[in-house]
Scaffold this motif. Structure first.
Motif, PDB file in Angstrom:
ATOM      1  N   ALA A 131      75.614 -71.940  94.944  1.00  5.04           N
ATOM      2  CA  ALA A 131      75.736 -71.647  93.521  1.00  5.04           C
ATOM      3  C   ALA A 131      74.411 -71.609  92.970  1.00  5.04           C
ATOM      4  CB  ALA A 131      76.774 -72.489  92.871  1.00  5.04           C
ATOM      5  N   GLY A 132      73.580 -72.760  93.237  1.00  3.44           N
ATOM      6  CA  GLY A 132      72.402 -72.872  92.363  1.00  3.44           C
ATOM      7  C   GLY A 132      71.387 -71.621  92.997  1.00  3.44           C
ATOM      8  N   LEU A 133      71.298 -71.359  94.150  1.00  5.30           N
ATOM      9  CA  LEU A 133      70.584 -70.411  94.682  1.00  5.30           C
ATOM     10  C   LEU A 133      71.000 -69.334  94.071  1.00  5.30           C
ATOM     11  CD1 LEU A 133      68.010 -69.448  96.531  1.00  5.30           C
ATOM     12  CD2 LEU A 133      69.917 -69.185  98.329  1.00  5.30           C
ATOM     13  N   ALA A 134      72.277 -68.768  93.860  1.00  3.88           N
ATOM     14  CA  ALA A 134      72.722 -67.518  93.218  1.00  3.88           C
ATOM     15  C   ALA A 134      72.167 -67.336  91.954  1.00  3.88           C
ATOM     16  CB  ALA A 134      73.874 -67.283  93.626  1.00  3.88           C
ATOM     17  N   MET A 135      72.328 -68.573  91.104  1.00  6.30           N
ATOM     18  CA  MET A 135      71.699 -68.429  89.867  1.00  6.30           C
ATOM     19  C   MET A 135      70.369 -68.197  89.739  1.00  6.30           C
ATOM     20  SD  MET A 135      74.045 -71.823  88.463  1.00  6.30           S
ATOM     21  CE  MET A 135      73.266 -71.784  86.736  1.00  6.30           C
ATOM     22  N   LEU A 136      69.605 -68.975  90.669  1.00  4.13           N
ATOM     23  CA  LEU A 136      68.078 -68.712  90.773  1.00  4.13           C
ATOM     24  C   LEU A 136      67.705 -67.450  91.016  1.00  4.13           C
ATOM     25  CD1 LEU A 136      65.185 -69.869  90.580  1.00  4.13           C
ATOM     26  CD2 LEU A 136      65.379 -70.520  93.148  1.00  4.13           C
ATOM     27  N   MET A 137      68.422 -66.790  92.002  1.00  2.13           N
ATOM     28  CA  MET A 137      67.987 -65.389  92.424  1.00  2.13           C
ATOM     29  C   MET A 137      68.227 -64.450  91.334  1.00  2.13           C
ATOM     30  SD  MET A 137      69.606 -65.488  96.360  1.00  2.13           S
ATOM     31  CE  MET A 137      69.012 -63.877  96.781  1.00  2.13           C
ATOM     32  N   LEU A 138      69.347 -64.623  90.600  1.00  2.00           N
ATOM     33  CA  LEU A 138      69.795 -63.702  89.512  1.00  2.00           C
ATOM     34  C   LEU A 138      68.880 -63.825  88.400  1.00  2.00           C
ATOM     35  CD1 LEU A 138      73.547 -64.145  89.411  1.00  2.00           C
ATOM     36  CD2 LEU A 138      72.471 -62.064  90.203  1.00  2.00           C
TER      37      LEU A 138
END
Length: 628
Positions: free
Chosen positions: A389-396
């Motif tokens: 979830a953290g990586l998804a938020m960072l990538m977005l």
């Protein structure tokens, strides 16, 4: 005789009640969570003044929180308490939680429903270690892959149906909330009824003292699991799958809406296709593995996860539909079938990846610590999902598009796979062996169950080709230490493979007496530690197709280690490309054609007193027969 299908387990009491108990648990979790999320998304003002987006992030996080906090404690409880009794307690707890949730539904009290979310997370946390530690107690080793396949299929189907039914019930006007309150309670009661027929499952560590400090126990638990390198890396591999799945599946709602221009039914279709794929892949594992724990499927699954993730990126770029569509409308759009096929194959190869890992952990872990190991794995799963979830938020936040996130995840998966398989090369070795006997050759095994599932033994076999060891290793339910010529063992590049496979190099007394003596010491040590050792007593490949005389090395081995000797015979390899047949190699290859047939026949174990070279050669020759 063909072995029964994994579906034959479902009517049996040792598996059926447990299967339906875990199915309705996963199903009811998702009916409840999805209904609450849909209610808060489409009717937020009647529940709270908080932003729906905030709640949609908060509620899944609260559900996962007990996994992080209490999985280690749940593992201790599952090792200490009889599992049937514990399963019934968990189901009673679920009924109580759903009764409390019903009050929240009927009174429109959000904090009660959020408390129920945490309660259902705790319910799933307690049942998690039971779910996978139960099966090794009631299933035979050859049934473990099939049993795990059914459980994974049931879990994903339960999740899918729960999401669909939860969304449908809560939107059924004017009694949607009442329907959810009643249905979730009924489903919990059905799970409780199923749990009552779970057979007695003795606790492996009834005298275990529960550590009241969950944080300290979590650290100790993971530290203990790290002592078994293969099990711990399998746990990490399992958690990586949940990381991959969480990162990809969390993008499906936006992908369906903004890229496919679909309504809610399109999102449901994406979930359905993926879940059907996981179910199909999980069920196919039993057939592809030959009813044994075949970890060679793990690299195969990982390759598929990367390849179809990459193709999903290109398929998404190629999709040109712009009009708003429902599920049927999407199917009529050019390029949509390729996207759906990629998503389904991600599920299929995910099944190939995850099921053997579970079976490997169950068979290689200390039985008295299995539930705690599963509890530790659940902690890692939860942490990896939070990291996703953290990586998804960072990538977005960095401007990644959804297709670019699919591509990045697929490439990252390839890097992680290479890292894990370099640390535990056994996965890669089994994959190469599995590919050989499922592409170039069609291998039939005869009485392979005579190879013992545990304990030491020496395997002896005729030596026909350069791939004999690979064929034997692929057919064996356990790793084998092969004894091989020291010159071949030290071949550049190939030597790395042989050392990885823990082969034992040997030389003749004339060539190098020190290497010969060390080989016998290593063989004795391996047998003392309960391993399987395989030797080719002829000492060289046949150049005529007929067996060479068995040498006296086997007599020295059984003189030092009084273990059973199991004769085996390879049939049908003579004349293949990798033999010493003097004929033209290309003619031989075309004459045999693709997928040539061969067989491995296993004989009755021979006592050390009978295991003379002459007697063993007679046994191997009788097993081989006239088919060279």
């Amino acid at each position: 005789m063909s072995k029964p299908s994994q579906f034959s387990l479902l009517p049996q009491r040792r598996f059926g009640p447990f299967f339906w108990t875990q199915f309705f648990g996963a199903f009811n979790d998702n009916v409840f969570k999805t209904a609450l999320l849909v209610a808060l998304t489409y009717d937020a003002l009647s529940w709270t003044t908080m932003e729906p987006a905030m709640l949609n992030s908060l509620i899944p996080g609260l559900f996962i929180l007990p996994y992080v906090l209490f999985s280690a404690t749940a593992g201790q409880i599952a090792d200490k308490v009889e599992k049937g009794r514990l399963a019934r307690f968990v189901k009673v707890l679920e009924v109580a939680i759903m009764m409390i949730a019903a009050v929240g539904w009927l009174t429109h009290t959000l904090w009660i429903l959020i408390a129920a979310v945490v309660g259902m997370g705790l319910h799933s946390t307690l049942f998690g270690p039971v779910k996978y530690a139960y099966m090794p107690q009631h299933l035979k080793p050859e049934e473990l892959v099939g049993g795990n396949g059914l459980v994974e299929m049931g879990t994903f189907v339960g999740i899918l149906l729960g999401q669909v039914i939860g969304a449908a019930l809560v939107q059924a006007k004017p009694y949607g909330v009442e329907l959810v309150a009643g249905a979730t309670l009924v489903f919990a009661l059905v799970g409780l009824v199923a749990s009552w027929r779970i057979p007695h499952s003795p606790a492996p560590a009834p005298d275990l003292k529960i550590n009241p400090n969950p944080l300290a126990e979590s650290i100790r638990n993971i530290a203990f699991s790290r002592q078994n390198r293969t099990v711990f890396l399998s746990m990490l591999g399992n958690s990586w799958f949940w990381f991959y799945g969480a990162l990809v599946l969390s993008q499906f709602p936006i992908f369906a809406k903004d890229y496919l221009h679909g309504d809610y039914s399109v999102f449901v279709m994406l979930l359905t296709v993926f879940s059907v794929g996981v179910g199909a892949g999980s069920l196919l594992c039993e057939r592809l593995s030959g009813h044994k724990v075949e970890i060679g499927l793990v690299p195969f699954g990982s390759i598929g996860l990367s390849l179809f993730g990459i193709d999903l990126y290109f398929a998404s770029l190629g999709f040109k539909g712009t009009e708003a569509v429902d599920m049927l409308g999407l199917l009529a759009q050019a390029g949509s079938l390729r996207i759906l096929a990629d998503i389904m194959m991600l599920g299929v190869f995910g099944g190939f990846y995850i099921v053997p890992l579970f079976a490997l952990i169950q068979t290689r872990c200390d039985p008295q610590h299995l539930s705690r190991t599963i509890g530790g794995m659940n902690i890692l799963n939860a942490l990896f999902m939070v990291a996703a979830a953290g990586l998804a938020m960072l990538m977005l936040s960095q401007g990644f598009t959804i297709p670019e996130m699919f591509l990045a995840t697929a490439l990252l998966n390839a890097l992680v796979a290479l890292y894990i398989f370099s640390l535990v090369p056994e996965f890669l070795m089994r994959f190469l062996a599995w590919m050989l006997i499922h592409t170039i050759h069609r291998v039939t095994t005869v009485d392979v169950d005579r190879i013992p599932e545990e304990g030491p033994a020496v395997l002896v076999c005729n030596h026909v080709s350069y791939v004999d060891a690979i064929v034997i290793g692929a057919a064996s339910p356990r790793p084998i230490r092969f004894v091989m010529d020291h010159r071949i063992f030290n071949t550049p590049f190939l030597g790395w493979i042989f050392r990885t496979a823990k082969a034992i190099p040997i030389a003749s007394a004339k060539e190098d007496p020190w290497v010969m003596e060390k080989a016998y010491v290593d063989i004795a040590k391996a047998l003392h530690e309960g391993e399987l050792v395989c030797i080719f007593p002829e000492g060289k490949l046949t150049s005529t197709g007929e067996m060479n005389e068995f040498r006296g090395g086997i007599a020295k081995i059984v003189e030092r280690s009084k273990v059973p000797v199991i004769p085996m015979a390879l049939r049908g390899l003579w004349g293949s490309l990798l033999t010493r047949d003097p004929g033209n190699p290309f003619e031989r290859s075309f004459a045999r054609g693709p997928r040539s047939k061969l067989a491995l026949a296993v004989g009755v174990p021979v006592t050390p007193q009978q295991a003379t070279p002459e007697y063993l050669q007679q046994q191997v020759m009788a097993l081989r027969g006239d088919w060279k």
